[in-house]
Write a protein that holds these residues in place. Structure first.
Motif, PDB file in Angstrom:
ATOM      1  N   ARG A 196      -4.604  10.007  -0.637  1.00 31.81           N
ATOM      2  CA  ARG A 196      -5.536   9.232   0.185  1.00 31.81           C
ATOM      3  C   ARG A 196      -4.913   8.409   1.300  1.00 31.81           C
ATOM      4  O   ARG A 196      -5.534   8.169   2.334  1.00 31.81           O
ATOM      5  CB  ARG A 196      -6.321   8.311  -0.740  1.00 31.81           C
ATOM      6  N   ASP A 197      -3.687   7.936   1.088  1.00 28.82           N
ATOM      7  CA  ASP A 197      -3.108   7.030   2.086  1.00 28.82           C
ATOM      8  C   ASP A 197      -1.597   6.992   1.915  1.00 28.82           C
ATOM      9  O   ASP A 197      -1.052   7.510   0.921  1.00 28.82           O
ATOM     10  CB  ASP A 197      -3.697   5.622   1.925  1.00 28.82           C
ATOM     11  N   ARG A 198      -0.928   6.404   2.888  1.00 24.70           N
ATOM     12  CA  ARG A 198       0.528   6.232   2.820  1.00 24.70           C
ATOM     13  C   ARG A 198       0.878   4.897   3.462  1.00 24.70           C
ATOM     14  O   ARG A 198       0.219   4.452   4.400  1.00 24.70           O
ATOM     15  CB  ARG A 198       1.240   7.395   3.500  1.00 24.70           C
ATOM     16  N   PHE A 199       1.925   4.250   2.953  1.00 27.65           N
ATOM     17  CA  PHE A 199       2.265   2.895   3.371  1.00 27.65           C
ATOM     18  C   PHE A 199       3.769   2.776   3.591  1.00 27.65           C
ATOM     19  O   PHE A 199       4.560   3.335   2.834  1.00 27.65           O
ATOM     20  CB  PHE A 199       1.835   1.878   2.303  1.00 27.65           C
ATOM     21  N   LYS A 200       4.144   2.019   4.619  1.00 32.99           N
ATOM     22  CA  LYS A 200       5.560   1.744   4.877  1.00 32.99           C
ATOM     23  C   LYS A 200       5.988   0.540   4.036  1.00 32.99           C
ATOM     24  O   LYS A 200       5.441  -0.554   4.186  1.00 32.99           O
ATOM     25  CB  LYS A 200       5.768   1.448   6.359  1.00 32.99           C
ATOM     26  N   TRP A 201       6.981   0.755   3.178  1.00 35.61           N
ATOM     27  CA  TRP A 201       7.364  -0.308   2.249  1.00 35.61           C
ATOM     28  C   TRP A 201       7.930  -1.530   2.970  1.00 35.61           C
ATOM     29  O   TRP A 201       7.841  -2.656   2.471  1.00 35.61           O
ATOM     30  CB  TRP A 201       8.394   0.210   1.241  1.00 35.61           C
ATOM     31  N   ASP A 202       8.543  -1.338   4.161  1.00 37.49           N
ATOM     32  CA  ASP A 202       9.198  -2.451   4.852  1.00 37.49           C
ATOM     33  C   ASP A 202       8.315  -3.057   5.944  1.00 37.49           C
ATOM     34  O   ASP A 202       8.795  -3.816   6.784  1.00 37.49           O
ATOM     35  CB  ASP A 202      10.527  -1.990   5.457  1.00 37.49           C
ATOM     36  N   ASP A 203       7.032  -2.737   5.918  1.00 40.22           N
ATOM     37  CA  ASP A 203       6.079  -3.255   6.898  1.00 40.22           C
ATOM     38  C   ASP A 203       5.171  -4.264   6.194  1.00 40.22           C
ATOM     39  O   ASP A 203       4.334  -3.879   5.374  1.00 40.22           O
ATOM     40  CB  ASP A 203       5.275  -2.087   7.465  1.00 40.22           C
ATOM     41  N   PRO A 204       5.325  -5.568   6.476  1.00 39.54           N
ATOM     42  CA  PRO A 204       4.509  -6.576   5.785  1.00 39.54           C
ATOM     43  C   PRO A 204       3.010  -6.323   5.929  1.00 39.54           C
ATOM     44  O   PRO A 204       2.254  -6.530   4.979  1.00 39.54           O
ATOM     45  CB  PRO A 204       4.918  -7.889   6.464  1.00 39.54           C
TER      46      PRO A 204
END
Length: 428
Positions: free
Chosen positions: A191-199
């Protein structure tokens, strides 16, 4: 002073060049984004600049097939245990001295922030040769990880490569593996993806996980604001996709038919070609009669030509007109190689020069083939129509347990025993 002016102009020129290159890169990225109407065009969001987001229909998100690896306790981890709950997938390796450590530190913080939510973290090693269960057990102990809540997984290299490239569309080798955290929702969709180092993205992740708790049924007609912006897009190069799990073809109207457009309804597929005077003609006459008998209760039919060179959209329009087919009987053509791969990989049917399957294939509301039937046998027609009615009231994707486990296993075994191999000679 005169020397400083040229230097200043060079600095300004370089800055302007950098801005132009950044804008061009952004336009190129946006060009690959899906177009789902003027009210949902892709947009950039504030923090950080350039994060590409889009509103994607939920039904376009690919489902994640069941997989089996080994966890940090040297126990088989079957993804079926994740059915009915969202989970977050990441890739790492234990000897990575910096990025992976920071990634897992972030996941540890997320685990604490989301301790009241029913979410599982799945960290998969991209170095299975060295990351044995014993190694992962020691690594997990650094985070006091509960394997039921945070699983560290290893397995065969090919299994991990397949998960990365075929399911999530990310790189999973040691040198350049993805640093994204990937979300699979409780309905089994990537469903989604997130950058771990992006607050900003980490705040968004926490919000999304909490919002998922409010979903009591699959959001079939909902658009999701996501970074998984290529969901629903045809591959730029067919060879980039080692396995066809969804497909785009051209319907007789000239418009693109995307198989996931039918998510939420049960449909029947068949293979034919317009100039066939034998079995194809009889089969399509049968389908026309079936639609007339069932009336409004008739499922959508998707008829795919095995002769795309000759069966152009205009030929298919004439063919459909002779059958008095309405807009719920689709006739599709496309690339010859793609059609062969759709037949083999999506439907597990056979198409080659001179032969094609004569079976009818029933696809469920969640985009999965659930059975194949010989329309020439009355008992199989009855079984097919019974299955269609059963699947129409199926409230959740098959991966979610709606029956006792023993019954599910028996049902899957029965499906695997089905004969998909009926081939028919094409006339010369």
């Amino acid at each position: 002073m005169s020397k400083a002016i040229p230097i200043f102009l060079w600095v300004v020129a370089l800055a302007m060049l950098a801005v132009l290159m950044y804008a061009r890169a952004g336009r190129q990225a946006a060009d690959r984004l899906p177009n789902f109407g003027q009210d949902s065009h892709p947009q950039r969001e504030g923090d950080p600049p350039g994060a590409i987001m889009a509103d994607i229909p939920w039904k376009y998100f690919p489902d994640v097939p069941q997989f089996s690896l080994v966890d940090q306790n040297d126990t088989v981890f079957d993804s079926s245990v994740l059915s009915g709950k969202p989970y977050l997938v990441s890739f790492f390796f234990s000897t990575c001295p910096d990025i992976c450590v920071q990634l897992n530190n972030q996941i540890d913080r997320l685990n604490d922030q989301l301790k009241k939510e029913e979410v599982v973290f799945v960290s998969i090693s991209v170095d299975p040769e060295n990351d044995t269960p014993a190694v992962l057990g020691r690594y997990a102990a650094n985070y006091d990880a509960d394997p039921k809540r945070w699983a560290f997984l290893t397995g065969q290299k090919y299994q991990i490569d397949q998960l990365g490239s075929q399911v999530f569309g990310v790189v999973v080798d040691k040198a350049t593996h993805t640093d994204n955290i990937l979300l699979v929702d409780q309905w089994g969709r990537y469903r989604d993806r997130f950058k771990w180092d992006d607050p900003y993205d980490m705040k968004r992740l926490v919000t999304v996980i909490k919002d998922l708790a409010a979903e009591q049924e699959p959001p079939l007609d909902v658009k999701i604001h996501t970074r998984n912006v290529l969901a629903g897009q045809p591959p730029m190069d067919l060879n980039e996709h080692p396995w066809v799990r969804e497909f785009h073809l051209t319907e007789r109207s000239g418009e693109t038919f995307y198989s996931r457009d039918l998510t939420g309804e049960v449909w029947i597929a068949n293979f034919f070609f317009a100039s066939c005077p034998g079995i194809c003609k009889k089969q399509n006459a049968y389908l026309a009669g079936l639609r007339e008998r069932l009336g409004k209760q008739a499922p959508t039919i998707v008829s795919i030509t095995t002769d795309p060179t000759n069966d152009t959209p205009s030929v298919l329009r004439s063919f459909a007109k002779d059958l008095k087919a309405d807009d719920r009987w689709l006739f599709c053509t496309g690339d010859d190689l793609l059609i062969r791969r759709i037949s083999s990989e999506f439907f597990n049917a056979h198409v080659s020069d001179g032969h094609h399957s004569s079976l009818l294939f029933v696809v469920d509301r969640w985009h999965r083939v659930r059975g194949s039937f010989d329309w020439q046998k009355p008992e199989e027609e009855i079984a097919m129509l019974d299955l269609v009615e059963e699947l129409r009231v199926e409230g959740v994707p098959r991966a979610l347990p709606a029956k006792p486990k023993s019954e599910q296993i028996e049902e899957l075994d029965d499906e695997q025993d089905e004969d998909f191999g009926v081939d028919v000679d094409s006339p010369e």
